[in-house]
Design a protein around this motif. Sequence first.
Motif, mmCIF file in Angstrom:
data_model
loop_
_atom_site.group_PDB
_atom_site.id
_atom_site.type_symbol
_atom_site.label_atom_id
_atom_site.label_comp_id
_atom_site.label_asym_id
_atom_site.label_seq_id
_atom_site.Cartn_x
_atom_site.Cartn_y
_atom_site.Cartn_z
ATOM 1 N N ASN A 178 0.825 -1.204 0.000
ATOM 2 C CA ASN A 178 0.000 0.000 0.000
ATOM 3 C C ASN A 178 0.861 1.256 0.000
ATOM 4 O O ASN A 178 1.919 1.312 0.619
ATOM 5 C CB ASN A 178 -0.940 0.003 1.199
ATOM 6 N N ARG A 181 1.226 4.666 4.740
ATOM 7 C CA ARG A 181 1.388 4.022 6.044
ATOM 8 C C ARG A 181 1.249 5.075 7.132
ATOM 9 O O ARG A 181 1.925 6.106 7.103
ATOM 10 C CB ARG A 181 2.766 3.359 6.162
ATOM 11 N N THR A 211 -1.914 0.916 9.970
ATOM 12 C CA THR A 211 -2.613 0.697 8.706
ATOM 13 C C THR A 211 -2.012 -0.500 7.991
ATOM 14 O O THR A 211 -0.823 -0.790 8.122
ATOM 15 C CB THR A 211 -2.524 1.943 7.793
ATOM 16 N N ASP A 215 -1.219 -5.174 -0.139
ATOM 17 C CA ASP A 215 -2.337 -5.081 -1.066
ATOM 18 C C ASP A 215 -2.285 -6.263 -2.036
ATOM 19 O O ASP A 215 -2.147 -6.090 -3.244
ATOM 20 C CB ASP A 215 -2.294 -3.740 -1.825
ATOM 21 N N LYS A 237 -3.307 -9.113 5.459
ATOM 22 C CA LYS A 237 -3.336 -7.924 6.309
ATOM 23 C C LYS A 237 -2.176 -7.983 7.300
ATOM 24 O O LYS A 237 -1.947 -9.011 7.933
ATOM 25 C CB LYS A 237 -4.661 -7.822 7.058
#
Length: 251
Positions: A178, A181, A211, A215, A237
């Motif tokens: 992602n 962060r 976070t 992804d 995750k």
Amino acid sequence: MRAKILFMKKLASLIILSFIFGLSYGQKKNFQLGLQLSPKLGWIKPDNEGIENEGTKFGFNFGITGDFNIAENYSISTGILILNTGGKVSFPSIEDVGTPNNPQTAFGRAEADFRLRYVEIPLTLKLKTNQIGYWTYYGQFGFGAAINYDAEADINFSSPNSTNDLSIEEVDFADEVNFFRASLIVGAGAEYNISGNTSLLFGITFDNGFTNIFDFDAPKVDGNGNATNSGETQAVKAINNFIAINVGVLF
């Protein structure tokens, strides 16, 4: 990937402007510009069934810091830091381990040694004691906002139904990490005054990400932790944390 390159160009300009600003105002008592180097240990904490933390990652953070002294014992601390973090994670994986003449799909596990690079802008409140001799002690608390600009991993894959295990180095993971962060920052340390407004900085920081850093999807796991052939997947995750020892100088 193009968005990350454009961001880095804009950020380089921002760093230069920040440095010029610091040189112009760094001699004033209400602002101190600093340079910081931070050896650190990072790790990845997964939040999925069958996805496990496999170890820590050593690296260095570095960058420019700035303290805006808003009162005698309080300051707002910020900066622009380059984070080199990561960790080791294992997860279920399906890989093609065959040859063009003998295609073969293996269901097993992959262990990845991730190297993640971010640009972070921290924003913390620093609470300082009065100067005791040459020393001033502080604690700080706040948040960090970071942008990922590079991600890669060394991957080792193994499967109980295949003898053709895989080992791949420097796999590009930029599209599977992602972009943003966010983290909680807690730290403590001391400043040793050398002369006037110049001090050496020593401290420790815990940077707790909150976070999801990944992804991509991984297959569901069987009872042995290997990928199943059911076709079902789960979104991976995880958060990334690190502890850093800070050494620097404030002007």
